[in-house]
Each structure stands twice: as structure tokens, then as C-alpha cells.
Scaffold this motif. Sequence first.
Motif, PDB file in Angstrom:
ATOM      1  N   LEU A  22     -38.223 138.960  39.968  1.00 53.01           N
ATOM      2  CA  LEU A  22     -39.357 139.203  40.853  1.00 53.01           C
ATOM      3  C   LEU A  22     -40.350 140.167  40.215  1.00 53.01           C
ATOM      4  O   LEU A  22     -41.569 139.935  40.232  1.00 53.01           O
ATOM      5  CB  LEU A  22     -38.858 139.770  42.186  1.00 53.01           C
ATOM      6  CG  LEU A  22     -39.920 140.025  43.258  1.00 53.01           C
ATOM      7  CD1 LEU A  22     -40.631 138.736  43.630  1.00 53.01           C
ATOM      8  CD2 LEU A  22     -39.285 140.662  44.491  1.00 53.01           C
ATOM      9  N   THR A  23     -39.853 141.247  39.609  1.00 50.22           N
ATOM     10  CA  THR A  23     -40.729 142.224  38.963  1.00 50.22           C
ATOM     11  C   THR A  23     -41.493 141.596  37.801  1.00 50.22           C
ATOM     12  O   THR A  23     -42.692 141.827  37.631  1.00 50.22           O
ATOM     13  CB  THR A  23     -39.907 143.423  38.463  1.00 50.22           C
ATOM     14  OG1 THR A  23     -39.237 144.031  39.565  1.00 50.22           O
ATOM     15  CG2 THR A  23     -40.801 144.453  37.787  1.00 50.22           C
ATOM     16  N   ALA A  24     -40.806 140.784  37.014  1.00 45.78           N
ATOM     17  CA  ALA A  24     -41.442 140.168  35.852  1.00 45.78           C
ATOM     18  C   ALA A  24     -42.561 139.220  36.260  1.00 45.78           C
ATOM     19  O   ALA A  24     -43.635 139.205  35.644  1.00 45.78           O
ATOM     20  CB  ALA A  24     -40.396 139.429  35.017  1.00 45.78           C
ATOM     21  N   THR A  25     -42.335 138.436  37.303  1.00 40.82           N
ATOM     22  CA  THR A  25     -43.377 137.496  37.726  1.00 40.82           C
ATOM     23  C   THR A  25     -44.557 138.220  38.354  1.00 40.82           C
ATOM     24  O   THR A  25     -45.699 137.768  38.256  1.00 40.82           O
ATOM     25  CB  THR A  25     -42.790 136.435  38.682  1.00 40.82           C
ATOM     26  OG1 THR A  25     -43.707 135.342  38.783  1.00 40.82           O
ATOM     27  CG2 THR A  25     -42.547 136.984  40.057  1.00 40.82           C
ATOM     28  N   GLN A  26     -44.311 139.380  38.978  1.00 39.77           N
ATOM     29  CA  GLN A  26     -45.412 140.181  39.520  1.00 39.77           C
ATOM     30  C   GLN A  26     -46.275 140.770  38.414  1.00 39.77           C
ATOM     31  O   GLN A  26     -47.436 141.110  38.639  1.00 39.77           O
ATOM     32  CB  GLN A  26     -44.859 141.282  40.428  1.00 39.77           C
ATOM     33  CG  GLN A  26     -44.314 140.746  41.747  1.00 39.77           C
ATOM     34  CD  GLN A  26     -43.571 141.790  42.555  1.00 39.77           C
ATOM     35  OE1 GLN A  26     -43.238 142.870  42.050  1.00 39.77           O
ATOM     36  NE2 GLN A  26     -43.294 141.491  43.812  1.00 39.77           N
ATOM     37  N   LEU A  27     -45.709 140.872  37.207  1.00 43.18           N
ATOM     38  CA  LEU A  27     -46.466 141.326  36.042  1.00 43.18           C
ATOM     39  C   LEU A  27     -47.203 140.164  35.360  1.00 43.18           C
ATOM     40  O   LEU A  27     -47.733 140.326  34.267  1.00 43.18           O
ATOM     41  CB  LEU A  27     -45.522 142.008  35.040  1.00 43.18           C
ATOM     42  CG  LEU A  27     -44.937 143.354  35.478  1.00 43.18           C
ATOM     43  CD1 LEU A  27     -43.842 143.811  34.510  1.00 43.18           C
ATOM     44  CD2 LEU A  27     -46.029 144.409  35.578  1.00 43.18           C
ATOM     45  N   GLN A  28     -47.171 138.991  36.014  1.00 47.38           N
ATOM     46  CA  GLN A  28     -47.854 137.779  35.536  1.00 47.38           C
ATOM     47  C   GLN A  28     -47.139 137.106  34.377  1.00 47.38           C
ATOM     48  O   GLN A  28     -47.718 136.256  33.691  1.00 47.38           O
ATOM     49  CB  GLN A  28     -49.316 138.079  35.144  1.00 47.38           C
ATOM     50  CG  GLN A  28     -50.133 138.784  36.211  1.00 47.38           C
ATOM     51  CD  GLN A  28     -50.133 138.044  37.538  1.00 47.38           C
ATOM     52  OE1 GLN A  28     -50.395 136.856  37.592  1.00 47.38           O
ATOM     53  NE2 GLN A  28     -49.827 138.758  38.624  1.00 47.38           N
ATOM     54  N   ALA A  29     -45.895 137.464  34.128  1.00 47.36           N
ATOM     55  CA  ALA A  29     -45.116 136.788  33.091  1.00 47.36           C
ATOM     56  C   ALA A  29     -44.583 135.465  33.626  1.00 47.36           C
ATOM     57  O   ALA A  29     -44.388 135.296  34.835  1.00 47.36           O
ATOM     58  CB  ALA A  29     -43.963 137.677  32.642  1.00 47.36           C
ATOM     59  N   LYS A  30     -44.335 134.528  32.726  1.00 48.83           N
ATOM     60  CA  LYS A  30     -43.687 133.284  33.107  1.00 48.83           C
ATOM     61  C   LYS A  30     -42.181 133.492  32.997  1.00 48.83           C
ATOM     62  O   LYS A  30     -41.664 133.822  31.934  1.00 48.83           O
ATOM     63  CB  LYS A  30     -44.136 132.133  32.208  1.00 48.83           C
ATOM     64  CG  LYS A  30     -43.644 130.773  32.714  1.00 48.83           C
ATOM     65  CD  LYS A  30     -44.227 129.615  31.944  1.00 48.83           C
ATOM     66  CE  LYS A  30     -43.733 128.292  32.553  1.00 48.83           C
ATOM     67  NZ  LYS A  30     -44.242 127.125  31.780  1.00 48.83           N
ATOM     68  N   VAL A  31     -41.492 133.302  34.139  1.00 49.52           N
ATOM     69  CA  VAL A  31     -40.095 133.734  34.251  1.00 49.52           C
ATOM     70  C   VAL A  31     -39.199 132.566  34.646  1.00 49.52           C
ATOM     71  O   VAL A  31     -39.527 131.790  35.554  1.00 49.52           O
ATOM     72  CB  VAL A  31     -39.947 134.854  35.312  1.00 49.52           C
ATOM     73  CG1 VAL A  31     -38.516 135.379  35.338  1.00 49.52           C
ATOM     74  CG2 VAL A  31     -40.936 135.971  35.045  1.00 49.52           C
ATOM     75  N   GLY A  32     -38.058 132.466  33.989  1.00 51.75           N
ATOM     76  CA  GLY A  32     -37.006 131.553  34.398  1.00 51.75           C
ATOM     77  C   GLY A  32     -35.779 132.349  34.816  1.00 51.75           C
ATOM     78  O   GLY A  32     -35.438 133.350  34.189  1.00 51.75           O
ATOM     79  N   LEU A  33     -35.130 131.921  35.899  1.00 51.97           N
ATOM     80  CA  LEU A  33     -33.915 132.584  36.378  1.00 51.97           C
ATOM     81  C   LEU A  33     -32.784 131.570  36.400  1.00 51.97           C
ATOM     82  O   LEU A  33     -32.849 130.552  37.104  1.00 51.97           O
ATOM     83  CB  LEU A  33     -34.127 133.164  37.779  1.00 51.97           C
ATOM     84  CG  LEU A  33     -32.889 133.799  38.447  1.00 51.97           C
ATOM     85  CD1 LEU A  33     -32.405 135.009  37.669  1.00 51.97           C
ATOM     86  CD2 LEU A  33     -33.188 134.183  39.896  1.00 51.97           C
ATOM     87  N   ILE A  34     -31.753 131.843  35.612  1.00 56.17           N
ATOM     88  CA  ILE A  34     -30.580 130.971  35.562  1.00 56.17           C
ATOM     89  C   ILE A  34     -29.555 131.487  36.570  1.00 56.17           C
ATOM     90  O   ILE A  34     -29.087 132.626  36.464  1.00 56.17           O
ATOM     91  CB  ILE A  34     -29.932 130.947  34.161  1.00 56.17           C
ATOM     92  CG1 ILE A  34     -30.995 130.724  33.079  1.00 56.17           C
ATOM     93  CG2 ILE A  34     -28.837 129.896  34.097  1.00 56.17           C
ATOM     94  CD1 ILE A  34     -31.686 129.408  33.132  1.00 56.17           C
ATOM     95  N   VAL A  35     -29.212 130.653  37.547  1.00 56.03           N
ATOM     96  CA  VAL A  35     -28.264 131.036  38.590  1.00 56.03           C
ATOM     97  C   VAL A  35     -27.039 130.148  38.470  1.00 56.03           C
ATOM     98  O   VAL A  35     -27.161 128.914  38.485  1.00 56.03           O
ATOM     99  CB  VAL A  35     -28.888 130.887  39.991  1.00 56.03           C
ATOM    100  CG1 VAL A  35     -27.880 131.288  41.070  1.00 56.03           C
ATOM    101  CG2 VAL A  35     -30.139 131.746  40.107  1.00 56.03           C
ATOM    102  N   SER A  36     -25.878 130.754  38.368  1.00 52.42           N
ATOM    103  CA  SER A  36     -24.638 129.993  38.252  1.00 52.42           C
ATOM    104  C   SER A  36     -24.425 129.126  39.479  1.00 52.42           C
ATOM    105  O   SER A  36     -24.700 129.533  40.619  1.00 52.42           O
ATOM    106  CB  SER A  36     -23.453 130.947  38.076  1.00 52.42           C
ATOM    107  OG  SER A  36     -22.235 130.232  38.122  1.00 52.42           O
ATOM    108  N   ALA A  37     -23.914 127.922  39.256  1.00 52.05           N
ATOM    109  CA  ALA A  37     -23.686 126.994  40.359  1.00 52.05           C
ATOM    110  C   ALA A  37     -22.605 127.475  41.306  1.00 52.05           C
ATOM    111  O   ALA A  37     -22.594 127.121  42.491  1.00 52.05           O
ATOM    112  CB  ALA A  37     -23.313 125.622  39.798  1.00 52.05           C
ATOM    113  N   ASP A  38     -21.690 128.296  40.812  1.00 50.13           N
ATOM    114  CA  ASP A  38     -20.576 128.750  41.649  1.00 50.13           C
ATOM    115  C   ASP A  38     -20.711 130.216  42.046  1.00 50.13           C
ATOM    116  O   ASP A  38     -19.727 130.890  42.339  1.00 50.13           O
ATOM    117  CB  ASP A  38     -19.241 128.543  40.933  1.00 50.13           C
ATOM    118  CG  ASP A  38     -19.201 129.262  39.587  1.00 50.13           C
ATOM    119  OD1 ASP A  38     -20.226 129.863  39.200  1.00 50.13           O
ATOM    120  OD2 ASP A  38     -18.137 129.214  38.935  1.00 50.13           O
ATOM    121  N   ILE A  39     -21.972 130.726  42.078  1.00 51.86           N
ATOM    122  CA  ILE A  39     -22.170 132.139  42.409  1.00 51.86           C
ATOM    123  C   ILE A  39     -21.668 132.428  43.812  1.00 51.86           C
ATOM    124  O   ILE A  39     -21.854 131.640  44.738  1.00 51.86           O
ATOM    125  CB  ILE A  39     -23.655 132.531  42.274  1.00 51.86           C
ATOM    126  CG1 ILE A  39     -23.831 134.037  42.464  1.00 51.86           C
ATOM    127  CG2 ILE A  39     -24.522 131.778  43.270  1.00 51.86           C
ATOM    128  CD1 ILE A  39     -25.240 134.523  42.152  1.00 51.86           C
TER     129      ILE A  39
END
Length: 485
Positions: A22-39
Motif C-alpha cells: 500500500l505504501t509503495a503504490t501511494q508513492l506512485q510505484a508500480k507494485v505487485g503483491l504475491i499472496v500464497s494460495a494457502d495463507i
Amino acid sequence: MSNIDYDIIVIGGSITGYQAALTATQLQAKVGLIVSADISHHYNLSYQYVLSEISQITQQFRNLTNLGIYETNINLNIASLNWTKGLSYANAVLKNLDQINSLANLTAQGVDIIVGNGQFESAPKLSFTVNERRLYSRTYLLANGSRPLIPKIPGLDTIEYLTLTNIWASLEKTTLPENWVIIGGIPQSIEIAQILARFGCKVTLIVKYSHVLPDLDTEIAQLLTAQLEVDGVRVLTQTQVTQVRHIDNKKWVQAGNLAIETDEILIATGQKPNLEYLNLPAIGVKQHQHRLVVNEKLQTTNHRIYACGDILGGYDIQNIGNYEANIALENALFFPRLKVNYQSVPWGIYSQPMVAQVGLTEIQAKNQYSQNQVLVLKQYFKTATAAQISGEITGVCKLIVLDNGKILGCSILGIEAGELINLISLAISQNIKVQHLAKLSPIYPSFSEILIETAREWNRHRINKNHVLQELLLSFFNYRRDWNL
């Protein structure tokens, strides 16, 4: 055309990872978030915070009743608290938090969410592969958290036990077990032990250290232990669990020379970083005893890969993870110049009363500096008007300073300790000396006055220590009284 997909890819669906994305995208960066399927559930560990507040409200209710302000015929034994309703309330709070911090909210903010398990690839160049898709980023941030570390105790693999991952889900399905053994000295084990005891359980907390927490100020640790014992927790320190057994449908724990029969066992000895499936050796990221090797800028041994949160080891404390995420993000997105400095980052235990600490303890300060330089300023909560009014007079504030007024650290046990420690944290980070802190005029009555009175101890000590100054002050006022008005 550039083949870089992202400015940064955050790996891990932990709360720290969420906040970092969230912080990175607010800085206008292009961000990818990898979320485990079994989180697992994001807020699995937050039940204890909600339930600890319920027990605090109950304690205040008892105080009012004991004072005769509130009269009732209801049995005031804390065991009469409805555990099922307590869990239901906690679950409602957690659902609200999940909605606020949902993946849908992140997507709306511009973060690309990729659900799946993946690993790093080194050839033809550094990338992260997930769902058979190869992603390229200028930098990567590991924030995929940890899981319970299970100690090697003979017999443990033959019985069922609980961990911080599954305890609350288990308790939602069953009636509350009466007898508990909690193995481990970490903040969460202390919090859960007290909560269970306040809800009427018989709890034994087993810690291998000389105090309930080795990183806690010794005096504060002793006071916390005393409070736990008042609440009904049996605390066994410097005790090793040598075996567990299952005999006649009962669980038995051998702790030192004691054999303890129990209904349930909670293992809370620490956390193990989730590192195994990332293929880190192939990209030059080194580990030491299952912990990532990082420098002060939170770079791993591959300078394009950063890490933050409990994946680094230590206690699983959210605000420390967020602090690390902010440092790592700024270094990863711009120039790697910021270094971590934990001296001004507070941490706490959601006990009742709460414990909070920042900077050096008394022993650490005296080991680092000359004992003649270090002053220990202390004030008890019973001296504060706000504490007297609320009936919460148990507690102490210890401020560790140098004789020139520099604040080295603070340890607090008492009501609102979590809020109070934030003021000291700010003072340390901004190099505000104790003599300036003493000049604050907080709203009266408020718990902040305990900090101000503690700080004023420095001025009293300075005058008492300086005999020349005392003589000058006495002479001045004697002379002044002789003036003709």
C-alpha cells in the motif's frame, strides 16, 4: 521496450506485506503483491488483543464494584465471563479489520495481486515465477512472515497440541479447556496465559529463561510475573520441558522435576521464517541458522532483494515490521541510504496492565556506558491523579538517561503504557533531552503526567548532586529575602 514489469514485488500476504504494498503504490510505484494460495487468516493473532481489552473492561467493572460505585448481585468472578460471546465479539472486530485491509482494497489502490506459490529464478536474469508466469521487477521485498517454531521435545510428535496459528480457530469449535500448559517465553504466550487465567482457566506458563522475557527490563519482568501470578498463572522460569506424554486420555508435561497434568498444551516458543520454497540459494541470498542475512539497509546478500518483518527473526511485533518495511521500501524504490535504528522503535506486551519498552534497559545502559553516567529515573503510577481516579494504580515508569539529559530508554508497566511509550519514542528519535520533556504541561488529569514527573526526577537529581549549585541557590534566596520591597 522495457521488460521490467514492476518497480517492486512484495512477496508475502502478511500484514507487513500488505502495508508495504500500500505504501509503495501511494508513492506512485508500480507494485505487485504475491499472496500464497494457502495463507491463513490475516488476523489470526489479533484475538488476544481484543480479548485482553475485554478482560481490562472487566477489571475496571470490578474496580467500580469494589468501590461501591456500581452495585450488582451478579457474580463478579471473571470465570463468569462468557467465553463464547467474547470470541464472537473478537471475531466481529477481526472481520471489520479484514474488510478494511482486504486484497480488494489493495487492488482498488492500484496494487497487482497475484495469488499463488512461487520461487525466484536466476537465469536468464533475476525474476520471480508464480503460476508459470515469470515476473520481472527492479527490486523485491520479502515479507512472507513466519510460522510457529516447534521445539524438539520427546513425545511431542505423539500428541495433539496447539500453536499460535491454530489456537483461536480451535477454541471457536470447542468449549474452553480448564487446564493449560503454555510452553515458551514470547509476548504472545504471556498475553494468552493471562487471558485464559482471567477467563477462569488454570494455566501454567513454562519459560526457559530466568525471567518471563529475556529482552525485558529485569524489574518490569518481575512485576509482570507478580501480576500474572495474582491473576492465577503459575509461572515456571528457568525450566526446561523434557518430555510430554499421553496417559489415560490426559496430557502430561514433564517440566524440570514437575509432572503436570493438563487438558491442553500451547507451544509458543518462537517463530520460524517462511523461506524454504523461495529458491533463495539459487539467487545468492544467504541464511544463517534459518534466518536471513541482511545488512543495516535491510538488503539481503542479493542487493536487489530486501526483507522485513518477522521473516528476519525475533519477536513477531507488527509496528517493528512496519518500521522495517518503510526503511526497506525507500531504499528499494529510490537510493539505498537509510539504515535501521531500533533504539527509537517501541514494542509492547498486551498484558493487563500493559508493558511497553523502547531503547536500552537499565542493565544494557550500564553495560554500555559508565555506571556513573547512567541515571535511572522512576515514578510509580499510584502518584498520578488519573491512575487514582481510574483505580488502576499498579505500575511503574522507568526512564534511563545520561547525566547530560540524553534519553537512552524507557520501560513502563501500567495502564496506557502503549500510548505513553510513543511519547518517549518520539523524544529519543528527535534527540529531545529529558529536561525538555519535563517542561511539558499535559492536560490534567491524564496519564501523561507520569512521564513528566519521571522526567522531573532528573532536575531534582541534578540539584541534589551539585552541592555548589545548592549553596548558590540558598545564598541567592537568602539575599533576595533581605531586599527591600
